[in-house]
Design an enzyme around this catalytic site. Structure first.
Site, PDB file in Angstrom:
ATOM      1  N   TRP A 103       0.813  -1.214   0.000  1.00  0.00           N
ATOM      2  CA  TRP A 103       0.000   0.000   0.000  1.00  0.00           C
ATOM      3  C   TRP A 103       0.846   1.263   0.000  1.00  0.00           C
ATOM      4  CZ3 TRP A 103      -4.419  -0.658  -1.973  1.00  0.00           C
ATOM      5  CH2 TRP A 103      -5.149  -1.815  -1.732  1.00  0.00           C
ATOM      6  N   ASP A 173      -1.658   6.705   6.398  1.00  0.00           N
ATOM      7  CA  ASP A 173      -2.734   5.835   5.940  1.00  0.00           C
ATOM      8  C   ASP A 173      -3.012   4.837   7.061  1.00  0.00           C
ATOM      9  OD1 ASP A 173      -4.298   3.841   4.861  1.00  0.00           O
ATOM     10  OD2 ASP A 173      -2.965   3.375   3.183  1.00  0.00           O
ATOM     11  N   LYS A 197     -12.164  -1.595   6.183  1.00  0.00           N
ATOM     12  CA  LYS A 197     -11.317  -2.561   6.879  1.00  0.00           C
ATOM     13  C   LYS A 197     -11.787  -2.735   8.319  1.00  0.00           C
ATOM     14  CE  LYS A 197      -9.079  -2.709   3.127  1.00  0.00           C
ATOM     15  NZ  LYS A 197      -7.877  -2.066   2.676  1.00  0.00           N
TER      16      LYS A 197
HETATM   17  C1  LIG Z   1      -7.443  -1.395   1.484  1.00  0.00           C
HETATM   18  C2  LIG Z   1      -6.400  -0.393   1.645  1.00  0.00           C
HETATM   19  C3  LIG Z   1      -6.305   0.710   0.784  1.00  0.00           C
HETATM   20  C4  LIG Z   1      -7.199   0.890  -0.426  1.00  0.00           C
HETATM   21  O1  LIG Z   1      -8.533   1.025  -0.143  1.00  0.00           O
HETATM   22  P1  LIG Z   1      -9.656   1.023  -1.305  1.00  0.00           P
HETATM   23  O2  LIG Z   1     -10.864   1.528  -0.603  1.00  0.00           O
HETATM   24  O3  LIG Z   1      -9.783  -0.388  -1.791  1.00  0.00           O
HETATM   25  O4  LIG Z   1      -9.206   1.920  -2.386  1.00  0.00           O
HETATM   26  C5  LIG Z   1      -5.311   1.626   1.045  1.00  0.00           C
HETATM   27  N1  LIG Z   1      -4.461   1.491   2.066  1.00  0.00           N
HETATM   28  C6  LIG Z   1      -4.525   0.440   2.914  1.00  0.00           C
HETATM   29  C7  LIG Z   1      -3.551   0.333   4.039  1.00  0.00           C
HETATM   30  C8  LIG Z   1      -5.491  -0.539   2.731  1.00  0.00           C
HETATM   31  O5  LIG Z   1      -5.552  -1.583   3.569  1.00  0.00           O
END
Ligand SMILES: *Cc1c(COP(=O)(O)O)cnc(C)c1O
Length: 362
Positions: A103, A173, A197
């Protein structure tokens, strides 16, 4: 189990707390006398405004968000934030990124479209199985921010200490660890998290941004929707927001507050993760993929000695009533995502299953 639900170890979309789903089900056809479902409601209505306002207020309480930070609900999930961060914050055209896995690599690739990216630390040398030392990073004077992926969902690492950004803005993030443990928001310039998540349904990100980072004079190419200021100036109601996701997330915020807040979540998450890691450490068949100090409490990748056996375990786990234990296609192996909503019983049942599998295959 009351509803015959499966223990879903998916990395996302992931399990939501059962009491929250029950509440949503009860309000589905007629939300609190409004005569309609939240999905059918105008985002300009009083009843929805209250849903939105309570969601923000509850999140502020939960995380202790200081008054000089805005809370935004932005569509497009996590991936849109890779671009939005760079478009909004790269004033000098230079940003520092820590590369810790899938990511952060995506974030880096996206940011490179809008400016220069300096990778100030990386764990690529060991397959992203650890968090690199970030205590003395070489950060240029004109860097706009330092970016981390605080929990790498695919690789299973997490930061227990934040980088020393040498006074620069820290951007994080937090998608796969959001609300899993206490967080001192004042240490960050911007936190964002895709909500599917650890909180609610897919398709939305929560952004927490310090007010002084909201820019008036963005480059012309930046679409109106992609400016954080657009959302901040309009209480995230510039256009029709993801009303449904805001509603569901709001329910989860209330559920977490009632359950003792983030300290309590952290204690539960530590307890759950320990059950699984202790098993992996004692197993002769299964091995954890991450160094002990940097292990995520949310995403636990592990392997057997062979790809064939990994696949066999995944198939056997399905037959035993577990779901989504296959590792991400980019790394293989297995992965158990054990977010806030995964009950301890689910982790215990998984360990029981793995223990039995090991006994039968050695
Ligand atoms: C899932 C995830 C993303 C991307 O999310 P989407 O909603 O699928 O675009 C970005 N960063 C992390 C750490 C993730 O787990």
């Amino acid at each position: 189990m009351k509803y015959n639900r499966t223990y879903n170890f998916s990395a996302g979309p992931a399990m939501m707390p059962e009491p929250v789903l029950e509440e949503i089900a009860a309000e589905m056809l007629n939300y609190r006398g409004s005569g309609m479902c939240v999905m059918e409601m105008s985002h300009r209505s009083k009843v929805f405004q209250q849903i939105r306002d309570e969601a923000e207020a509850d999140l502020r309480k939960l995380m202790g968000i200081p008054d000089n930070y805005k809370v935004l609900f932005v569509q497009g999930g996590g991936t849109v934030q890779f671009a939005m961060v760079a478009m909004n914050l790269m004033k000098n055209g230079l940003a520092c990124y820590v590369e810790t896995g899938a990511w952060s690599k995506k974030a880096i690739a996206e940011a490179k479209k809008y400016g220069e990216v300096k990778i100030v630390a990386s764990s690529a040398d060991k397959n992203f199985s650890y968090i690199p030392d970030c205590s003395n990073l070489d950060i240029p004077e004109n860097a706009d921010y330092v970016y981390i992926c605080e929990n790498e969902t695919i690789n299973g690492t997490t930061y227990f200490n934040l980088p020393d950004t040498k006074g620069k803005v820290l951007v994080s993030d937090q998608s796969s660890m959001f609300l899993s443990r206490p967080c001192d928001v004042s240490k960050y310039g911007l936190i964002w998290a895709g909500v599917q998540k650890n909180v609610g349904p897919a398709g939305m990100a929560v952004v927490i941004i310090r007010e002084d980072l909201l820019q008036e004079d963005l480059p012309k190419f930046v679409p109106t929707y992609m400016s954080y200021k657009t959302h901040a100036d309009n209480d995230s109601l510039y256009n029709t927001p993801n009303c449904w996701a805001i509603y569901c997330c709001g329910k989860v915020f209330k559920y977490l507050l009632a359950g003792g807040g983030l300290e309590a979540m952290n204690a539960r998450n530590e307890e759950k993760a320990k059950i699984l890691y202790d098993f992996l450490d004692s197993s002769k068949l299964f091995t954890g993929a991450v160094v002990k100090e940097d292990r995520s409490l949310m995403n636990v990748p592990f392997v057997t000695p062979s790809k064939e056996q990994d696949a066999d375990v995944v198939a056997a786990s399905k037959a035993a009533g577990f779901d989504n234990l296959k590792g991400h296609k980019s790394v293989g192996g297995l992965r158990a995502s054990i977010y806030n909503a995964m009950p301890k019983e689910g982790v215990e049942a998984l360990v029981e299953f793995l223990r039995k599998y090991e006994a039968e295959h050695s």
